[in-house]
Structures are given as structure tokens and as C-alpha cells.
Enzyme design. Structure first.
Site, PDB file in Angstrom:
ATOM      1  N   HIS A   1       0.839  -1.206   0.000  1.00 62.93           N
ATOM      2  CA  HIS A   1       0.000   0.000   0.000  1.00 62.93           C
ATOM      3  C   HIS A   1       0.875   1.258   0.000  1.00 62.93           C
ATOM      4  O   HIS A   1       0.670   2.171  -0.815  1.00 62.93           O
ATOM      5  CB  HIS A   1      -0.895  -0.022   1.250  1.00 62.93           C
ATOM      6  CG  HIS A   1      -1.771   1.175   1.397  1.00 62.93           C
ATOM      7  ND1 HIS A   1      -3.092   1.192   1.021  1.00 62.93           N
ATOM      8  CD2 HIS A   1      -1.522   2.416   1.906  1.00 62.93           C
ATOM      9  CE1 HIS A   1      -3.620   2.373   1.281  1.00 62.93           C
ATOM     10  NE2 HIS A   1      -2.681   3.143   1.818  1.00 62.93           N
ATOM     11  N   GLU A   2       1.862   1.290   0.880  1.00 56.07           N
ATOM     12  CA  GLU A   2       2.730   2.460   0.991  1.00 56.07           C
ATOM     13  C   GLU A   2       3.603   2.618  -0.248  1.00 56.07           C
ATOM     14  O   GLU A   2       3.917   3.740  -0.650  1.00 56.07           O
ATOM     15  CB  GLU A   2       3.600   2.360   2.252  1.00 56.07           C
ATOM     16  CG  GLU A   2       2.812   2.365   3.556  1.00 56.07           C
ATOM     17  CD  GLU A   2       1.990   3.632   3.751  1.00 56.07           C
ATOM     18  OE1 GLU A   2       2.424   4.710   3.270  1.00 56.07           O
ATOM     19  OE2 GLU A   2       0.909   3.556   4.355  1.00 56.07           O
TER      20      GLU A   2
ATOM     21  N   HIS B   1       1.805   4.733  -2.759  1.00 62.43           N
ATOM     22  CA  HIS B   1       1.980   6.172  -2.494  1.00 62.43           C
ATOM     23  C   HIS B   1       3.362   6.632  -2.947  1.00 62.43           C
ATOM     24  O   HIS B   1       3.512   7.671  -3.598  1.00 62.43           O
ATOM     25  CB  HIS B   1       1.836   6.454  -0.991  1.00 62.43           C
ATOM     26  CG  HIS B   1       0.466   6.217  -0.445  1.00 62.43           C
ATOM     27  ND1 HIS B   1      -0.679   6.682  -1.035  1.00 62.43           N
ATOM     28  CD2 HIS B   1       0.064   5.564   0.686  1.00 62.43           C
ATOM     29  CE1 HIS B   1      -1.737   6.335  -0.313  1.00 62.43           C
ATOM     30  NE2 HIS B   1      -1.303   5.642   0.726  1.00 62.43           N
TER      31      HIS B   1
END
Length: 361
Positions: free
Chosen positions: A17-18, A21
Site C-alpha cells: 500500500h505504501e 503512495h
């Protein structure tokens, strides 16, 4: 072992997920000061590349990216200017894409894992599946048991496989959904013996059907023919996408139900409960573990879409407000909203965790 496995799965999914980003931030030339695996305190600074520290941290429950200038006050330099490589200096569409990228990554991971299980073979519903993609003989599995019904009182459980059913004068050994319904209809007032395969053992349960409001004899189960489904490459990814969309829709429906009363809070499982489920899935096989990991990833994606402070959806909402008003949200409002949102989420997690622990005893 279940807890360690769950922590590892959570670590991988949050780091993915990170990374979403991180990747899109770099794409828009936004400065990223740190990409951390785990949460502080710092264990080791692994290396430094292109202005970013890559770190390993002691608390192994996920990861983070430290993007420069996520609000105007933190972005200002010593001269009070906002550097061009800060988050807030970029166009609103770029900010939104950075925020949504983590959510997209979790959707992609979920899709990939579901597709891989279909490619390698997984126990699944055979409804609508071409027979050439089904290995072995499909079996009739109990999907759910309605409360206060003959099936529940007899001790039948979801996940049981019905192998036969018999009355005093007749026995049914080639069991499908249709043949079972027909057999029950032919023996509405008789005591029936159901042969069940459960955890590689055979169990016999006795029950007597009851009539529903329409006068039809029922035992109170929903069922599905399941088998080992193994799809070719492109079909696996196409069906994987369908399953991803369907599962995400179910999760969204469940979250909406928490606010409308359609979903009971008691049905929400916290980290302790999920760790137990992960352990059970691992015992069944790698396909079931990958499928469960996919569901956890899709849950992370959908939950982060919720426009609530401290979640990606909340931050996307702030970006939307700024795009409409053409002025930044005051830093105090941004900080306080995220702080309150964070503690509310932690409180909810603790509440669910306590309930899960109580259910262990």
C-alpha cells in the site's frame, strides 16, 4: 504461529500500500524523505537513494512513507516559501493520485492473489464453470446454516460436505443441491440421517425437516456445489477481476451496513480474530491462505476509501475541498481532524479486539 503469519501478511500488504503512495509521489517528482518497513523506533537505515532513506524499524505491523510537505505549514522553508518538490505544491489531481495509489495497490494485490489461486487450482463454486476446468468430482458444501432450524439443532456446520442422506426406506448417495431438495420434499415428516464429511472424518447427523411459510419442507441450509477449479492463464485473470469486483462490493455493502444498521458490529472481526482465521486457512492449504490474504488486501483498500480523517479517503476529501474552495484547509483543522480520526479508529480496533479475546474463552 498464526499470529506471526498474520503479522507477516499485514506487513506485506501495508508495505505494498505504501509503495503505491511512494511510486506515484516519485512519478510526480515529490520529495520522499523516508520509506520505512515497520514502524519506529528505527532498527537500521538500510540505504539512501535519490533523496530517500530506506529504513527497517522495530514494530513489524506495516510500513510508511514520509512525503515532504503534506500540509502548507510543514512544506514552508526557512523563507516561508513552498518548495516545488513538496506535496502541496503539486496540482490537486497529482495529490489525489498519490493518495489513491495505495488503495489501487491493495486492489491490484487482491486481484493478483485471487487470479493466482484460480490459475493454480482452488476449491470454489463450480456454478457456471466449464466442466473441463474442474478437477475431480464436485461436492455439495454447506455454505450457511440458518438459526433455529433442524440443521442447526442437528449440529450441521458451514463448511460441512454432505455426502449422502437417507430415510428409513430410501437413500440418496449422488448428492447435488437439486437432488437433496427433492429428497427432502419426498420425506417431509421423516427423520433423516445426513452423512457429512468434516475435517477428513465422517459424521452422521439426524434431523426432521420443518415446513416453511409456503408449506415446503426445509432443513435450513444454503449450499453450493464446490470442486477444485483450475483455469487457464487469461481466464484466471479475467475471473479474478470479476471476483475482486464482487468481493469489494460485498465489503462496501458491509461497511455501509454498519452505519445504516444492516450490518451487526458483532460480525466485525479484529486482529485477534483474523489471526485465528489466517491460522485455519494455512492448515487447509496455500490456495486458501492466498485467497484469505486477497480478501484482507481488498478490505484494506475499501476501508481506506472511506472519507474519514486519518484514512486515505479522508485526505482525498480534504484535497477535494481545497480544489473547490481554492484555498488550503487550515493546518490546525487538518491536524486535529486526523488526530481525532486516528484515536477513534484505534478505539474501535481495541473494542473489537477485546471482544475477540473474550470469545476465545
Amino acid at each position: 504461529m498464526s499470529v506471526i503469519l498474520f503479522i507477516f501478511i499485514l506487513l506485506v500488504l501495508i508495505v505494498a500500500h505504501e509503495w503505491g503512495h511512494f511510486f506515484v509521489a516519485k512519478l510526480f517528482k515529490i520529495r520522499v524523505d523516508e520509506f520505512g518497513i515497520g514502524f519506529p523506533p528505527l532498527a537500521k537505515k538500510m540505504f539512501h537513494k535519490n533523496g530517500t532513506d530506506y529504513t527497517l524499524n522495530w514494530i513489524p505491523f506495516g510500513g510508511f512513507v514520509k512525503i515532504y510537505g503534506e500540509n502548507y505549514d510543514s512544506a514552508k522553508d526557512m523563507l516561508g516559501k513552498v518548495p516545488s518538490d513538496s506535496f502541496v505544491a503539486k496540482p490537486k489531481y497529482a495529490q489525489a493520485l498519490v493518495l489513491v495509489a495505495g488503495i489501487v495497490m491493495n486492489f491490484l494485490v487482491g486481484w493478483l492473489l485471487i487470479s493466482v489461486t484460480l490459475l493454480g487450482g482452488v476449491t470454489a463454486s463450480t456454478s457456471g464453470v466449464n466442466a473441463k476446468y474442474i478437477e475431480g468430482t464436485p461436492e455439495l458444501m454447506v455454505i450457511s446454516v440458518a438459526p433455529e432450524t433442524p440443521a442447526e439443532m442437528a449440529g450441521i456446520l458451514s463448511g460441512d460436505v454432505i455426502t449422502s442422506i437417507s430415510a428409513d426406506d430410501e437413500s440418496l448417495t449422488e448428492v447435488t443441491g437439486d437432488t437433496l431438495i427433492g429428497f427432502i420434499a419426498e420425506h417431509p415428516d421423516e427423520e433423516l440421517t445426513v452423512s457429512i464429511k468434516r475435517d477428513n472424518t465422517t459424521v452422521f447427523e439426524t434431523l426432521t425437516p420443518t415446513l416453511d411459510d409456503s408449506g415446503v419442507p426445509k432443513i435450513g441450509i444454503s449450499m453450493e456445489m464446490v470442486g477444485e477449479v483450475k483455469l487457464p492463464f487469461f481466464r484466471a485473470f479475467a475471473e479474478g477481476m470479476k471476483a475482486t469486483i464482487f468481493t469489494s462490493g460485498q465489503i462496501i455493502h458491509g461497511i455501509i451496513g454498519l452505519f445504516t444498521g444492516g450490518t451487526e458490529l458483532s460480525s466485525v472481526t479484529g486482529p485477534v480474530g483474523i489471526a485465528g482465521i489466517v491460522g485455519d486457512a494455512a492448515k487447509v492449504g496455500i490456495a486458501q491462505l492466498l485467497s484469505l490474504t486477497a480478501i484482507i488486501s481488498l478490505n484494506l483498500a475499501v476501508i481506506n476509501l472511506v472519507p474519514f480523517p486519518a484514512l486515505d479517503g479522508g485526505r482525498i476529501l480534504f484535497v477535494g475541498i481545497e480544489a473547490i474552495t481554492r484555498r488550503p484547509v487550515p493546518t490546525k483543522v487538518f491536524v486535529w481532524a486526523n488526530t481525532i480520526g486516528f484515536f477513534l479508529l484505534i478505539g474501535l480496533m481495541l473494542l473489537v479486539t477485546v471482544r475477540d479475546v473474550i470469545h476465545l474463552f
